[in-house]
Motif scaffolding. Structure first.
Motif, short mmCIF file in Angstrom:
data_model
loop_
_atom_site.label_atom_id
_atom_site.label_comp_id
_atom_site.label_asym_id
_atom_site.label_seq_id
_atom_site.Cartn_x
_atom_site.Cartn_y
_atom_site.Cartn_z
N ALA A 1 0.82 -1.22 0.00
CA ALA A 1 0.00 0.00 0.00
C ALA A 1 0.85 1.26 0.00
CB ALA A 1 -0.93 0.00 1.21
N ARG B 1 -4.47 7.43 1.94
CA ARG B 1 -4.11 6.02 1.72
C ARG B 1 -4.01 5.27 3.04
NH1 ARG B 1 1.00 5.37 -1.77
NH2 ARG B 1 -0.48 6.15 -3.28
N PHE C 1 -6.51 2.41 4.51
CA PHE C 1 -5.90 1.11 4.83
C PHE C 1 -6.38 0.63 6.19
CE2 PHE C 1 -2.68 -1.60 6.69
CZ PHE C 1 -2.43 -2.51 5.67
#
Length: 117
Positions: free
Chosen positions: A28, A92, A96
């Motif tokens: 990620a 992000r 996550f």
């Protein structure tokens, strides 16, 4: 959909979740702080699964129901972590951990916490 996993099934999921989480966090592209938080959860998952009274536990000291209570508490921690750890602005990393919390809640929800040893 409830009660899909007993003690053995849940332990197998936890043993698979730890390395998958470590891999996913790196894929990620998480920053330093979110990656450190993810790695902490990897360690906590391994600590929990190895010390819980399941057929795959190593030490078998923690009652299975306590494992479940701690797992549910960890879901709330994962939901709050981006704000508590100061990386909520990183979209992000925030997504996550919110996704990880959703996954963890689904595993918790589908586990039979009253399963016999």
């Amino acid at each position: 959909m409830r009660n899909l996993w007993g003690r053995r099934g849940h332990a197998l999921i936890d043993y698979g979740t730890a390395p998958a989480l470590a891999y996913a966090a790196r894929r990620a592209g998480l920053g330093r702080r979110p990656l450190r938080c993810a790695d902490t959860f990897v360690g906590l998952i391994l600590l929990a699964v190895t010390t819980t009274r399941t057929p795959l536990g190593v030490v078998r000291a923690v009652p299975f129901r306590w494992h479940g209570r701690l797992e549910l508490a960890s879901v709330f921690a994962q939901l709050a972590l981006p704000w508590l750890a100061g990386f909520a602005g990183d979209r992000r990393a925030r997504r996550f951990f919110l996704g990880f919390a959703a996954y963890n809640f689904l595993v918790w929800w589908t586990t039979d916490w009253a399963a016999q040893e």
